[in-house]
Design an enzyme around this catalytic site. Structure first.
Site, PDB file in Angstrom:
ATOM      1  N   ARG A 585     -19.853 -47.112  47.425  1.00 20.30           N
ATOM      2  CA  ARG A 585     -19.279 -46.930  46.089  1.00 20.30           C
ATOM      3  C   ARG A 585     -19.439 -48.189  45.226  1.00 20.30           C
ATOM      4  NH1 ARG A 585     -13.406 -45.647  47.286  1.00 20.30           N
ATOM      5  NH2 ARG A 585     -13.915 -46.941  49.091  1.00 20.30           N
ATOM      6  N   ASN A 603     -15.205 -41.172  47.550  1.00 22.57           N
ATOM      7  CA  ASN A 603     -15.426 -40.631  48.889  1.00 22.57           C
ATOM      8  C   ASN A 603     -14.799 -39.251  48.993  1.00 22.57           C
ATOM      9  OD1 ASN A 603     -16.715 -42.930  49.778  1.00 22.57           O
ATOM     10  ND2 ASN A 603     -14.874 -43.843  50.663  1.00 22.57           N
TER      11      ASN A 603
END
Length: 656
Positions: A585, A603
């Site tokens: 990320r 996620n």
């Protein structure tokens, strides 16, 4: 058998040319420059010589600046031509036949490639010219090791490529048209049954000293004799030809035979196509190997393979060939540039203050690499914001395209920066002589003056920094002061740009008492000017709001693309694999910033990663390709893509 060129017939019929009465024979100046100046005089043109082989040729309408033999060469295309692997990539993508091969930094990898290729190869330095460090027809490991060590004297990166057998031709292309060509014969001697090779070389060198083009390039290299363990004291038989070197460059002792009158249009077309791959070069020397016209009906063998290109080809070999008629390249070159106006210095528009917009990613300095790669990242980011297409030729050389424009870059340097400007700005003593300063400027006042770095894009001052001393042991502090700049600085910038031949991008360093006050009423001195200014200094100042100078540069180079015309698309990606707990990320957020893409990433419970992206189609496409690989610690198994909506997001968020 391939059809051979009539080289032997030209040699036999013309005999060796005699230049013993040439006025250039004993000249201590650069002969190419002298030939061009003579041609200019014949055409009624004037010449203003500067220094270091830089001079201007002009009439009452045009002014053309030369660096040695080359008028107005692009610094970017000059770099690309010199870097052989980059040049080869450009040629191959342009549909020009080139030998197969690769570039290597480590000997072990290169040796493995050579063994697997199982063919004769040429070994040469990636960065070089005039045949320096080149070994051809390498066939075994012992020869390969010697060739590698020879090439490493000239470059860290070495090219190993398929050896193409045929006749070595240099074609001079001017403005996309082939104008001269000559075959280069490797250094050799012909036995008389009495003299040793050493004595024959001495005699041949005495003849070379009578040729203005060859007098400084005597035969001194004997790599083929060394490879064959042949002594210089050997006496060859009558008529026996002994080749001395593996390369044919005149600088390595080769001889030139004018062959232009005998080349087919198919061969010339290969050279012209190669030259057109380097549009920033008016005159190009294309080195090719002629394989024979009987191969034209095959799909795997070309009539000629381009070995390399030269951005500043010697013009003397065409004017003073060893055999065959002379071709007046200087006359043709000057006629072309003054007839076409391709390198004419146009009348410049007045310089103005037009500050770049604030840079909205200033807090994400860590998203961009360092050094020259930061220059690349910042320009590419600005390009993706305008949906420009990107084509990379190396990690620092790339081309950007819009529907109607294109521009090649090396790092942060656009192709419009000329080599002459780069040469001047890298010569400290020259710069000290030409940079302007206030009347009566006293160098002793320098410590009391403030330092400012101003960035000019096109004819616009787009950013200004005050360079302040930092804390002890730390670097300088750059403070953004663009809004304070007095318009009275513009004439100083005009004089500076004119002195370095008006590059479209320049960083100019000025010492002054107060950049916001009238410059005519204070002491000031221009200390430096560069054509590859650090864009990141202006986008990431330590104090103040940075300026988006990369976007200002892209806007200048691609005026046909306006912000209102840039399309925007949205996509949703689901990335599966080992993509959680590996920094995916955070990595994607930084990559999204580099690509001018907004949105978010998070996620998912099943171990995958979801990303919603919004940006230009070019930026989205490039970022999606990166997602198929991810950061180093990730293992991506699949990337699912579906269309998404556009909501006008302005930032990218990595959601917890």
């Amino acid at each position: 058998m391939p059809e051979k060129l009539p080289v032997d017939r030209v040699i036999r019929e013309s005999e060796e040319n005699d230049y013993s009465d040439s006025k250039f024979l004993n000249s201590r100046d650069d002969i190419g420059t002298q030939l061009l100046c003579d041609a200019a005089a014949r055409q009624g043109l004037e010449v203003h010589y500067h220094r270091r082989l830089i001079f201007e040729v002009f009439n009452d309408k045009q002014r053309v600046v030369f660096r040695q033999n080359s008028p107005g060469n692009s610094a970017v295309y000059t770099y690309c031509a010199r870097q052989k692997q980059i040049a080869k990539n450009i040629l191959a993508r342009g549909g020009v036949p080139v030998p197969t091969g690769g570039m290597f930094e480590r000997y072990g990898s290169a040796l493995r490639y050579f063994k697997e290729a199982d063919t004769a190869v040429t070994v040469k330095p990636n960065d070089g010219s005039s045949g320096s460090g080149v070994s051809s027809s390498v066939t075994n490991e012992t020869e390969f090791e010697k060739a590698w060590e020879f090439a490493r004297k000239y470059s860290r990166n070495i090219i190993v490529e398929q050896n193409i057998y045929g006749e070595d031709i240099r074609v001079i292309v001017i403005g996309g048209k082939a104008e001269a060509a000559y075959v280069r014969i490797p250094a050799h001697v012909v036995g008389d049954g009495k003299s040793s090779i050493r004595e024959l070389v001495e005699y041949k060198n005495s003849l070379r000293m009578k040729n203005p083009s060859l007098r400084l390039d005597l035969i001194r290299r004997f790599d083929l004799l060394e490879r064959n363990q042949t002594s210089l004291d050997l006496v060859p038989a009558v008529g026996e030809k002994v080749q001395l070197t593996t390369v044919a460059n005149a600088s390595a002792g080769g001889e030139t035979v004018q062959i232009f009158d005998y080349l087919s249009q198919d061969i010339l077309a290969v050279a012209e196509k190669a030259a057109l791959c380097f549009p920033g070069l008016v005159q190009v020397g294309v080195d090719l190997i002629y394989t024979g016209t009987s191969n034209l009906d095959t799909e795997t063998i070309a009539p000629a393979y381009v070995i390399e290109v030269n951005s500043n080809p010697g013009i003397c070999d065409a004017v003073f060939p060893c055999y065959g008629r002379a071709i007046d390249i200087p006359e043709k070159l000057l006629s072309h540039v003054f007839a076409s106006g391709t390198v004419n210095q146009q009348v410049q528009s007045p310089l103005a203050i037009d500050l770049a917009s604030p840079y909205r990613y200033q807090e994400f300095d860590r998203a961009f690499r360092r050094g020259i790669h930061r220059q690349v990242d910042l320009i590419v980011q600005a390009a993706y914001a305008r949906n420009l297409e990107l084509e990379s030729f190396s990690d620092t050389v790339f081309t950007l395209r819009s529907a109607r424009s294109r521009c090649m870059f090396h790092g942060g340097i656009p192709e419009g920066v000329r080599m002459v400007s780069r040469k001047i700005t890298r010569n400290r003593s020259w710069m000290a002589d030409i940079l302007p300063r206030s009347d009566g400027f006293d160098p002793k006042t320098t410590p009391s003056l403030r330092k400012f770095r101003l960035l000019v894009v096109g004819r616009k001052l787009v950013s200004a920094l005050h360079i302040q001393p930092g804390e002890p042991g730390k670097g300088a502090v750059r403070a953004e002061v663009s809004d304070l700049v007095s318009p009275s600085v513009l004439p100083i910038l005009e004089r500076t740009l004119s002195a370095i031949f008006d590059p479209p991008l320049a960083g100019i360093e000025i010492l002054a008492e107060d950049i916001s006050a009238d410059m005519q009423s204070q002491n000031w001195s221009v200390q430096d000017a560069v054509c590859n200014p650090f864009l990141g200094w202006h986008q990431f100042p330590e104090r103040g709001v940075g300026r988006d100078v990369s976007s200002a540069l892209i806007q200048e180079l691609f005026p046909d693309v306006t912000d209102s015309e840039v399309p925007v698309e949205g996509v949703r990606l689901v990335i599966k694999g080992n993509v959680q707990g590996v920094g995916f990320r955070g990595w994607l957020k930084l990559m999204a910033i580099r690509h001018s893409v907004s949105g978010w990433v998070k996620n998912l419970p099943d171990g995958s990663v979801e990303a919603v992206l919004e940006g230009s189609p070019a930026g989205i496409s490039a970022l999606e390709k990166l997602c198929h690989k991810g950061p180093d610690a990730a293992t991506v198994e699949s990337v699912a893509r579906e269309a998404g909506s556009c909501t006008g997001r302005l930032a990218f968020t990595a959601m917890a």
